[in-house]
Design a protein around this motif. Structure first.
Motif, PDB file in Angstrom:
ATOM      1  N   SER A  97       0.853  -1.277  -0.238  1.00 20.13           N
ATOM      2  CA  SER A  97      -0.122   0.127  -0.161  1.00 20.13           C
ATOM      3  C   SER A  97       0.854   1.193  -0.030  1.00 20.13           C
ATOM      4  O   SER A  97       0.506   2.163  -0.599  1.00 20.13           O
ATOM      5  CB  SER A  97      -1.108  -0.029   1.207  1.00 20.13           C
ATOM      6  N   ARG A  98       1.991   1.028   0.802  1.00 20.17           N
ATOM      7  CA  ARG A  98       2.882   2.395   0.709  1.00 20.17           C
ATOM      8  C   ARG A  98       3.660   2.354  -0.616  1.00 20.17           C
ATOM      9  O   ARG A  98       4.047   3.462  -0.907  1.00 20.17           O
ATOM     10  CB  ARG A  98       4.030   1.793   2.014  1.00 20.17           C
ATOM     11  N   ILE A  99       4.211   1.161  -1.259  1.00 18.67           N
ATOM     12  CA  ILE A  99       4.623   1.336  -2.483  1.00 18.67           C
ATOM     13  C   ILE A  99       3.294   2.096  -3.595  1.00 18.67           C
ATOM     14  O   ILE A  99       3.988   2.868  -4.467  1.00 18.67           O
ATOM     15  CB  ILE A  99       4.934  -0.040  -3.088  1.00 18.67           C
ATOM     16  N   VAL A 100       2.433   1.768  -3.338  1.00 17.66           N
ATOM     17  CA  VAL A 100       1.283   2.110  -4.289  1.00 17.66           C
ATOM     18  C   VAL A 100       1.279   3.791  -4.129  1.00 17.66           C
ATOM     19  O   VAL A 100       1.503   4.729  -5.071  1.00 17.66           O
ATOM     20  CB  VAL A 100      -0.063   1.761  -4.080  1.00 17.66           C
ATOM     21  N   ALA A 101       1.503   4.370  -3.006  1.00 19.89           N
ATOM     22  CA  ALA A 101       1.665   5.664  -2.501  1.00 19.89           C
ATOM     23  C   ALA A 101       3.002   6.212  -3.314  1.00 19.89           C
ATOM     24  O   ALA A 101       2.722   7.450  -3.665  1.00 19.89           O
ATOM     25  CB  ALA A 101       1.613   5.936  -0.917  1.00 19.89           C
ATOM     26  N   GLU A 102       3.980   5.566  -3.171  1.00 16.73           N
ATOM     27  CA  GLU A 102       5.091   5.932  -3.528  1.00 16.73           C
ATOM     28  C   GLU A 102       5.164   6.200  -5.353  1.00 16.73           C
ATOM     29  O   GLU A 102       5.643   7.102  -5.763  1.00 16.73           O
ATOM     30  CB  GLU A 102       6.174   5.206  -3.301  1.00 16.73           C
ATOM     31  N   ARG A 103       4.657   5.096  -5.872  1.00 15.57           N
ATOM     32  CA  ARG A 103       4.278   5.129  -7.261  1.00 15.57           C
ATOM     33  C   ARG A 103       3.433   6.343  -7.653  1.00 15.57           C
ATOM     34  O   ARG A 103       3.515   6.919  -8.723  1.00 15.57           O
ATOM     35  CB  ARG A 103       3.817   3.632  -7.595  1.00 15.57           C
ATOM     36  N   THR A 104       2.512   6.755  -6.779  1.00 19.00           N
ATOM     37  CA  THR A 104       1.680   7.689  -7.147  1.00 19.00           C
ATOM     38  C   THR A 104       2.379   8.956  -7.014  1.00 19.00           C
ATOM     39  O   THR A 104       2.075   9.841  -7.901  1.00 19.00           O
ATOM     40  CB  THR A 104       0.174   7.849  -6.170  1.00 19.00           C
ATOM     41  N   LEU A 105       3.296   9.169  -6.026  1.00 23.17           N
ATOM     42  CA  LEU A 105       4.101  10.367  -6.188  1.00 23.17           C
ATOM     43  C   LEU A 105       5.115  10.477  -7.116  1.00 23.17           C
ATOM     44  O   LEU A 105       5.502  11.422  -7.823  1.00 23.17           O
ATOM     45  CB  LEU A 105       4.850  10.354  -4.862  1.00 23.17           C
ATOM     46  N   GLN A 106       5.306   9.277  -7.637  1.00 22.28           N
ATOM     47  CA  GLN A 106       6.307   9.124  -8.649  1.00 22.28           C
ATOM     48  C   GLN A 106       5.746   9.508 -10.156  1.00 22.28           C
ATOM     49  O   GLN A 106       6.169  10.153 -10.793  1.00 22.28           O
ATOM     50  CB  GLN A 106       6.906   7.477  -9.060  1.00 22.28           C
ATOM     51  N   VAL A 107       4.546   9.274 -10.056  1.00 20.12           N
ATOM     52  CA  VAL A 107       3.557   9.508 -11.368  1.00 20.12           C
ATOM     53  C   VAL A 107       3.593  11.179 -11.204  1.00 20.12           C
ATOM     54  O   VAL A 107       3.568  11.824 -12.560  1.00 20.12           O
ATOM     55  CB  VAL A 107       2.187   9.052 -11.314  1.00 20.12           C
ATOM     56  N   GLU A 108       3.485  11.753 -10.089  1.00 22.46           N
ATOM     57  CA  GLU A 108       3.368  13.269 -10.259  1.00 22.46           C
ATOM     58  C   GLU A 108       4.627  13.684 -10.559  1.00 22.46           C
ATOM     59  O   GLU A 108       4.656  14.882 -11.060  1.00 22.46           O
ATOM     60  CB  GLU A 108       2.867  13.770  -8.775  1.00 22.46           C
ATOM     61  N   ASP A 109       5.809  13.306 -10.011  1.00 23.82           N
ATOM     62  CA  ASP A 109       6.931  13.813 -10.651  1.00 23.82           C
ATOM     63  C   ASP A 109       7.268  13.739 -11.862  1.00 23.82           C
ATOM     64  O   ASP A 109       7.734  14.631 -12.808  1.00 23.82           O
ATOM     65  CB  ASP A 109       8.248  13.069  -9.730  1.00 23.82           C
TER      66      ASP A 109
END
Length: 434
Positions: free
Chosen positions: A152-164
């Motif tokens: 679930s935290r990896i999904v959050a990090e991947r979401t942040l990565q998409v934003e970057d």
């Protein structure tokens, strides 16, 4: 510089919190969202898991069989009756007979004691089997719980990565419209953005699989939404290796092997029984009634003592040889259980130490990746850097973020596996609280 780093980290934490909240709201909209802790998950699983329930039923059966093994120590009482019509030429006589008898085994060479001992040992073995089943379920649930938490935290990090990646693409597009960047810059940034979307989708798929596993283990419907609540951060350091290795001698597998040795010894004792006499006491009261020839028959009372001693039977020699061989085999299996337990604990301990070091290394890599990305982004904005450097820096930053969450997840998973290897039901028994 430090103030700027702290500020950026706070902003990142705020963003991740917002992402987690969004995921929770999305789960709530599905209709069955429930946030639960590891202890709650374990309680639910231990109460409903088929493996544990089957072990509990086996234990109940063994308790009944242990009580049944006491039967030879109690007298046996029988009531029998018969009615017969007997013809003697032209005369038909009737005979009514009923008897009440009791029999008690005085001595059988230790066979009944061996059976009772074996039943008690089987009961203790069933208790260890239940403990083993509980430890297996605790490990499986703990691993699944930590995987869901990490993913679930990896999904959050991947979401942040998409934003970057989207931000980089927008900067490249803006520079291209101003005529200070090439079309290839936009294409490179666009490809990276699509890759980030792909990685986010893959992470969401992994999370869904882990959630289904966790729901199944805790006895929930597979289509329900389970939101684990907890921390992946290390809460202490591992206890000493030697102390944990010593605890492996009380693993359920080792205790079962010890009970098997005792069970084999009881069977050896039982094979002595055929070489010794068997003594039985009995008492019978018989009532006779009838007509004609049987009309004057009197009631009978009988008290007796019976002794028998087998002088030769081939199987009792073979049975004793087989029991002695099985005793040695049980001792060898005990030695193997001890060896495997120590080896598994030793290896799991090493893996846990490695996982703990990897957490610290992953944090260091993330700090460097954040600095590198900020540097590449600043240089590209002012025209001193190229888009390839920016894309690589952003990709490395995303990988470092994910690697940290994976390292935290692996640390907790290795702890759960070490806990099972040692034979403990609580995770905090492995750690020294800091």
């Amino acid at each position: 510089m430090e103030d700027g780093t702290i500020l950026r980290r706070k902003r990142r934490d705020v963003f991740l919190t917002a992402v987690f909240a969004a995921l929770a709201l999305w789960g709530a909209s599905a209709g069955m969202s429930h946030a639960f802790t590891l202890d709650e998950a374990l309680t639910q699983a231990l109460a409903s898991h088929p493996q544990v329930r089957a072990a509990e039923e086996d234990l109940r059966a063994r308790k009944a069989l242990e009580r049944s093994s006491l039967s030879p120590y109690a007298p046996s009482v029988d009531l029998a009756g018969s009615m017969a019509k007997i013809s003697r030429g032209p005369i038909d006589d009737r005979r009514d007979l009923w008897s009440l008898g009791a029999e008690y085994l005085l001595f059988d060479g230790g066979a009944r004691f061996a059976d009772w001992s074996a039943a008690r040992l089987q009961l203790a073995r069933a208790q260890e089997a239940l403990r083993s089943a509980r430890l297996d379920v605790i490990r499986d649930v703990s691993v699944a719980f930590f995987l869901v938490l990490a993913r679930s935290r990896i999904v959050a990090e991947r979401t942040l990565q998409v934003e970057d990646a989207r931000k980089d693409m927008e900067i490249a597009e803006g520079r291209y419209r101003l005529g200070v960047a090439m079309k290839s810059d936009v294409l490179q940034a666009s490809v990276r953005y699509e890759e980030a979307l792909y990685e986010k989708s893959s992470a969401e798929g992994d999370l869904s699989t882990a959630q289904a596993t966790l729901r199944s283990l805790v006895g929930r419907p597979l289509d329900s939404v389970e939101e684990p609540e907890g921390s992946l951060e290390p809460l202490g350091t591992l206890k000493g290796r030697e102390g944990l290795l010593a605890l492996t001698e009380e693993r359920p597998e080792v205790r079962q092997a010890r009970l098997d040795v005792a069970l084999a010894e009881s069977q050896v004792q039982k094979t002595r029984s055929p070489f010794l006499p068997k003594v039985t006491a009995d008492a019978t009261y018989t009532s006779n009634d009838g007509t004609g020839y049987y009309g004057g028959a009197e009631d009978e009372k009988r008290v007796g003592l019976t002794a028998s001693w087998n002088l030769f039977r081939l199987d009792k020699f073979s049975n004793r040889q087989a029991a002695l061989a099985q005793l040695q085999a049980a001792k060898d299996r005990l030695a193997e259980a001890l060896r495997q337990g120590r080896l598994e604990c030793y290896n799991r301990y090493d893996r846990a130490l490695t996982a703990r070091r990897n957490v610290d290394l992953a944090r260091s890599v993330l700090v460097q990746a954040e600095h590198n990305y900020r540097q590449a982004l600043g240089e590209y904005r002012v025209g001193k850097g190229d888009v390839l450097s920016l894309v690589r820096a952003e990709s490395a930053l995303g990988a470092a973020r994910v690697r940290l969450q994976e390292s935290l997840g692996n640390w907790n998973v290795t702890l759960a596996e070490l806990q099972r290897a040692v034979g403990l039901e609580r995770l905090d028994e492995l750690l020294k609280t800091e």
